[in-house]
Design a protein around this motif. Structure first.
Motif, short mmCIF file in Angstrom:
data_model
loop_
_atom_site.label_atom_id
_atom_site.label_comp_id
_atom_site.label_asym_id
_atom_site.label_seq_id
_atom_site.Cartn_x
_atom_site.Cartn_y
_atom_site.Cartn_z
N UNK A 287 4.08 -12.51 -4.70
CA UNK A 287 3.19 -13.16 -5.66
C UNK A 287 2.23 -14.07 -4.89
N UNK A 288 1.07 -14.27 -5.43
CA UNK A 288 0.07 -15.07 -4.74
C UNK A 288 -0.60 -14.26 -3.65
N UNK A 289 -1.28 -14.96 -2.74
CA UNK A 289 -1.97 -14.29 -1.65
C UNK A 289 -3.20 -13.56 -2.15
N UNK A 290 -3.65 -12.58 -1.37
CA UNK A 290 -4.85 -11.83 -1.71
C UNK A 290 -4.54 -10.34 -1.58
N UNK A 291 -5.13 -9.55 -2.44
CA UNK A 291 -4.88 -8.12 -2.43
C UNK A 291 -5.73 -7.43 -1.37
N UNK A 292 -5.14 -6.49 -0.66
CA UNK A 292 -5.84 -5.72 0.36
C UNK A 292 -5.44 -4.26 0.25
N UNK A 293 -6.30 -3.38 0.77
CA UNK A 293 -6.01 -1.95 0.78
C UNK A 293 -5.58 -1.54 2.19
N UNK A 294 -4.50 -0.76 2.27
CA UNK A 294 -4.03 -0.25 3.56
C UNK A 294 -4.92 0.91 3.97
N UNK A 295 -5.58 0.79 5.12
CA UNK A 295 -6.46 1.86 5.59
C UNK A 295 -5.83 2.70 6.69
N UNK A 296 -4.83 2.15 7.41
CA UNK A 296 -4.15 2.91 8.46
C UNK A 296 -2.82 2.25 8.77
N UNK A 297 -1.86 3.04 9.24
CA UNK A 297 -0.56 2.51 9.65
C UNK A 297 -0.18 3.09 11.00
N UNK A 298 0.55 2.31 11.79
CA UNK A 298 1.04 2.77 13.09
C UNK A 298 2.48 2.33 13.22
N UNK A 299 3.40 3.29 13.18
CA UNK A 299 4.83 2.99 13.26
C UNK A 299 5.19 2.54 14.67
N UNK A 300 5.94 1.42 14.79
CA UNK A 300 6.32 0.88 16.10
C UNK A 300 7.82 0.62 16.20
N UNK A 301 8.59 1.34 15.45
CA UNK A 301 10.03 1.15 15.50
C UNK A 301 10.48 0.14 14.47
N UNK A 302 10.83 -1.05 14.91
CA UNK A 302 11.30 -2.09 13.98
C UNK A 302 10.18 -2.59 13.09
N UNK A 303 8.93 -2.43 13.55
CA UNK A 303 7.78 -2.91 12.77
C UNK A 303 6.73 -1.82 12.65
N UNK A 304 5.86 -1.99 11.67
CA UNK A 304 4.73 -1.08 11.48
C UNK A 304 3.46 -1.91 11.43
N UNK A 305 2.46 -1.50 12.22
CA UNK A 305 1.17 -2.19 12.22
C UNK A 305 0.30 -1.58 11.13
N UNK A 306 -0.11 -2.43 10.18
CA UNK A 306 -0.97 -2.00 9.09
C UNK A 306 -2.38 -2.52 9.30
N UNK A 307 -3.36 -1.64 9.19
CA UNK A 307 -4.76 -2.07 9.16
C UNK A 307 -5.15 -2.23 7.69
N UNK A 308 -5.63 -3.42 7.36
CA UNK A 308 -5.92 -3.77 5.97
C UNK A 308 -7.41 -4.03 5.76
N UNK A 309 -7.89 -3.69 4.58
CA UNK A 309 -9.28 -3.98 4.21
C UNK A 309 -9.28 -4.94 3.04
N UNK A 310 -9.87 -6.12 3.23
CA UNK A 310 -9.95 -7.12 2.18
C UNK A 310 -11.05 -6.75 1.18
N UNK A 311 -11.08 -7.39 0.01
CA UNK A 311 -12.10 -7.06 -1.00
C UNK A 311 -13.54 -7.17 -0.50
N UNK A 312 -13.78 -8.09 0.46
CA UNK A 312 -15.15 -8.23 0.97
C UNK A 312 -15.46 -7.28 2.11
N UNK A 313 -14.52 -6.36 2.42
CA UNK A 313 -14.74 -5.38 3.47
C UNK A 313 -14.19 -5.78 4.83
N UNK A 314 -13.70 -7.01 4.98
CA UNK A 314 -13.15 -7.47 6.24
C UNK A 314 -11.90 -6.67 6.61
N UNK A 315 -11.82 -6.23 7.86
CA UNK A 315 -10.65 -5.49 8.34
C UNK A 315 -9.76 -6.41 9.15
#
Length: 350
Positions: A287-315
């Motif tokens: 809850x709270x925070x800001x909504x973003x769209x996932x544009x890419x993912x990179x699996x790294x084992x224990x963690x996954x790196x997500x590339x996110x796009x904010x509503x203003x287009x910021x990556x």
């Protein structure tokens, strides 16, 4: 930059290579037993500086002191340093034992052999003393080169990318073993590498170089969380620069909301600035925070790196636990969780 108890003290040192500036007005210090590392892209001056410390390259200006005394006039053999070359430079016609004992001229033959075998044992090579370099694996050859440099018991060891030819697993194991051995023997070291993981795992203090200049000389944690320049911020770890505007001396406004800075900002109110965001600075939020769209993912084992796009287009990028991995196109709420808010002038970020 001079001070008591320093093993190595470099101040405003400059060097040229092939007629071009290679090291520019550089200063750093090393204390006895301290492990340092020079990190930077190819051609930034790391190896030239290492060779200048060793006495293989004459600086054009500046000072270089070893154990409190001026070292610039001393030839390499009088500086009391160990040096491990990238190409190892083992003598093919000498046995392992004779390679290791090669630099022990001041000892008699019995003492040379004893010291050589003792040093081989430190690196687990005692059973290979009678072999020749061509009969050894790459990792064993590397250990012999290290043993040869350590046999005279120098108080400072210089290492020019010594692990670069080894596979990743062996490189990591040998690096960790060498760090432990140096700490046990109380020998300081200065390692040159372009590998960030290697720098952070080996060194107490890491220096980031670019275009001949030392931009920051600090522990790895400080380089990552409090980079001194945008180049250091970009070169060390991953991160993106988020556009922001100064609200007052301690706050900036961003697409993620207002962020509070730990010290007074050197910018006027209303100035355009950039905030460094590491992937571990963004957390998933139910809850709270800001909504973003996932544009890419990179699996790294224990963690996954997500590339996110904010509503203003910021990556931006964010690390989520792998069991919380989202798919491209999914929408996720995130919130900033910054232990240190690092702010740069907008014009300084390329």
């Amino acid at each position: 930059m001079s001070g008591p108890g320093l093993l190595l003290d470099i101040d405003r040192l400059s060097c040229a290579y092939a007629g071009q500036p290679a090291v520019r007005e550089l200063g750093l210090t090393l204390r006895p037993g301290e492990l340092g590392c020079l990190l930077g892209p190819s051609g930034c001056g790391k190896t030239t500086l290492l060779r200048a410390i060793a006495g293989f390259h004459a600086p054009s200006s500046g000072t270089l002191r070893l154990r409190g005394a001026d070292a610039l006039a001393l030839p390499p053999e009088k500086r009391g340093l160990g040096f491990v070359f990238q190409d190892l430079a083992l003598f093919p016609h000498l046995t392992v034992a004779d390679n290791v004992a090669f630099g022990l001229h001041r000892l008699d033959s019995g003492a040379r052999r004893s010291r050589g075998l003792e040093t081989l044992a430190l690196l687990g090579l005692q059973d290979l003393a009678g072999r020749y370099p061509h009969e050894l694996s790459g990792g064993q050859q590397q250990r012999v080169a290290l043993a040869r440099s350590l046999a005279p018991r120098p108080d400072l060891l210089l290492l020019d990318e010594p692990f670069s030819s080894l596979d990743a697993d062996l490189r990591g194991r040998l690096r960790d073993e060498l760090r432990a051995l140096l700490k046990r023997l109380g020998i300081a070291a200065l390692l040159v590498t372009h590998d960030q993981e290697e720098a952070f795992a080996f060194a107490d203090t890491v220096g980031v170089m670019n275009a001949g200049r030392l931009l920051q000389w600090a522990p790895g944690f400080e380089l990552y969380h409090r980079p001194a320049t945008p180049f250091v911020a970009s070169f060390v770890g991953e991160g993106r620069f988020l556009a922001a505007r100064v609200i007052d001396r301690r706050r900036v406004s961003t697409a993620l909301g207002e962020l509070t800075v730990g010290s007074d900002l050197p910018f006027t109110v209303g100035s355009a600035v950039r905030v460094l965001l590491r992937p571990d600075d963004l957390m998933p939020s139910d809850d709270g925070g800001i909504e973003a769209e996932v544009s890419a993912v990179a699996f790294r084992g224990a963690e996954t790196l997500h590339t996110l796009k904010l509503p203003d287009g910021t990556a931006l990028t964010a690390l989520f636990p792998s069991h919380q991995q989202r798919e491209p196109g999914a929408r996720v709420r995130v919130r900033p969780d910054l232990a240190h808010v690092v702010v740069f002038a907008d014009e300084d970020v390329g």
